[in-house]
Design an enzyme around this catalytic site. Structure first.
Site, PDB file in Angstrom:
ATOM      1  CE  LYS A  14      -4.430  -1.571   1.807  1.00 26.80           C
ATOM      2  NZ  LYS A  14      -5.435  -1.440   2.864  1.00 26.80           N
ATOM      3  CE  LYS A  45      -9.787  -8.429  -1.283  1.00 27.53           C
ATOM      4  NZ  LYS A  45     -10.373  -8.514   0.042  1.00 27.53           N
ATOM      5  CE  LYS A  75     -16.477  -3.512   1.882  1.00 25.25           C
ATOM      6  NZ  LYS A  75     -15.317  -3.387   2.756  1.00 25.25           N
TER       7      LYS A  75
END
Ligand code: ADP
Ligand code: NA
Length: 340
Positions: A125, A208, A211
């Site tokens: 990240k 995957k 959201k």
């Protein structure tokens, strides 16, 4: 299941999708049934099961404040709609219990920085963030450790993505104990690794369903209508091999089979056999029906609950009160151990 306490959390950063349902929410419903069965003669102990809407984790990435607030309410609605019964579990908003932040600070003072720099998620990240990495992104696993340790959770169910953070939680607790004369401030939680169904994106089976994917066609939302589900499944990526087979090399077809099997409680092999001679379009029509049978009633319940904001706030306030009560002693002990 006497003397157990399980904590699970989910981020309120958008409408939940089929992956969240199959990988988390459905399992939570089963957990409620297992720990506090609906028709048991035994009294219900709600405090054995804590389900947290972890909004403080969400702000490690910048959020629109109004959207985040709305998302917290919608998350509560979705959890209840999926069967996480608030009369048999403690459903609460993380930021409503200040003990999370307090304990996170205490733990951050004993946790070696090097441990945090090694976390896979931080590495990936922080590389992705161009405008500089925040301290919160680095210390996020300490907050997660606080979430778990605050309630002296005995068991924490995790998927692959959070396994490293849970191992760190155990290390953080043991390290804290080793630095003080108090050896039982925290319960060292057992990590329950769940091989929960993992659902991939409808547009790219290598990632995957998430959201955070900007492409909404990549996922089935729990609030999608019959038509939208039809459309998204019809457009889902497949390959040009005729027929349906459970071949690991056919990632897209495997993903669709996985969803079908999970929703119909059949094995992938048996579903593949049923559709062996079907065209992709026919298989997709059946899959859309299976998805609709589960998702549409949940979606209807979410929209009904969302209209009853007062009820949702009441559930979360009650949950927060109970969570604060459980957290109180741990926090006192942790403070005492370091001299506060
Ligand atoms: P998202 O990546 O969609 O933001 P989170 O990271 O908030 O989801 O995960 C919430 C819960 O849902 C976790 O327990 C996680 O393991 C589960 N989950 C998320 N995406 C999937 C997926 N595609 N398949 C299965 N489970 C998933
Ligand atoms: Na995520």
């Amino acid at each position: 299941p006497a003397n157990i306490r399980v904590l699970s959390g989910i981020q309120p950063t958008g409408t939940f999708h089929l992956g969240n349902y199959l990988g988390a929410l459905r399992t939570w419903k089963q957990l409620v049934e297992y720990v506090n069965p609906a028709n048991s003669p035994e009294p219900i102990t709600r405090s054995r099961l804590l389900f947290s809407i972890v909004d403080m984790h969400s702000i490690t990435v910048r959020q629109d404040p109004d959207m985040l607030r709305a998302s917290v309410l919608e998350s509560a609605a979705a959890m209840i709609a999926c069967g996480v019964d608030p009369s048999r579990s403690v459903l609460f908003q993380q930021s409503a219990v200040s003990g999370h932040a307090e304990l996170a600070w205490i733990l951050s003072c004993s946790t070696p920085l090097g441990w945090l720099r090694q976390m896979h998620q931080f590495k990936s990240k922080s590389e992705a963030q161009k405008e500089g990495t925040s301290l919160g992104l680095l210390s996020y696993p300490v907050l997660m450790a606080a979430d778990v340790l605050l309630y002296r959770s005995t068991h924490v169910p995790v998927g692959e993505d959070q396994l490293q953070h849970l191992e760190l939680t155990r290390d953080i607790a043991n390290h804290f104990h080793s630095l003080t004369t108090q050896q039982s401030v925290f319960q060292i939680p057992t990590i329950v690794y769940s091989e929960a169904t993992r659902v991939m994106s409808l547009r790219d089976a290598a990632v995957k369903m998430s959201k955070s994917d900007p492409l909404e066609a990549s996922r089935i939302l729990l609030t999608d209508s019959v038509d939208v589900i039809d459309q998204k499944i019809r457009k889902a990526k497949t390959d040009s091999i005729p027929g349906i087979s459970a071949d690991p090399a056919r990632a897209e077809v495997m993903n669709l089979l996985t969803m079908y099997a999970a929703l119909s409680n059949e094995s992938i092999a048996s579903v593949a056999k049923q559709f062996a001679d079907s065209g992709h379009a026919a298989f997709k029509r059946s899959l859309a029906e299976v998805i609709q049978a589960t998702v549409v009633p949940i979606g209807n319940e979410i929209s009904r609950l969302k209209k009853d904001e007062e009820y949702l706030r009441q559930v979360m306030e009650l949950g927060a009160e109970e969570a604060r009560t459980i957290a109180h002693q741990t926090l006192l002990d942790a403070k005492r151990a370091v001299g506060l």
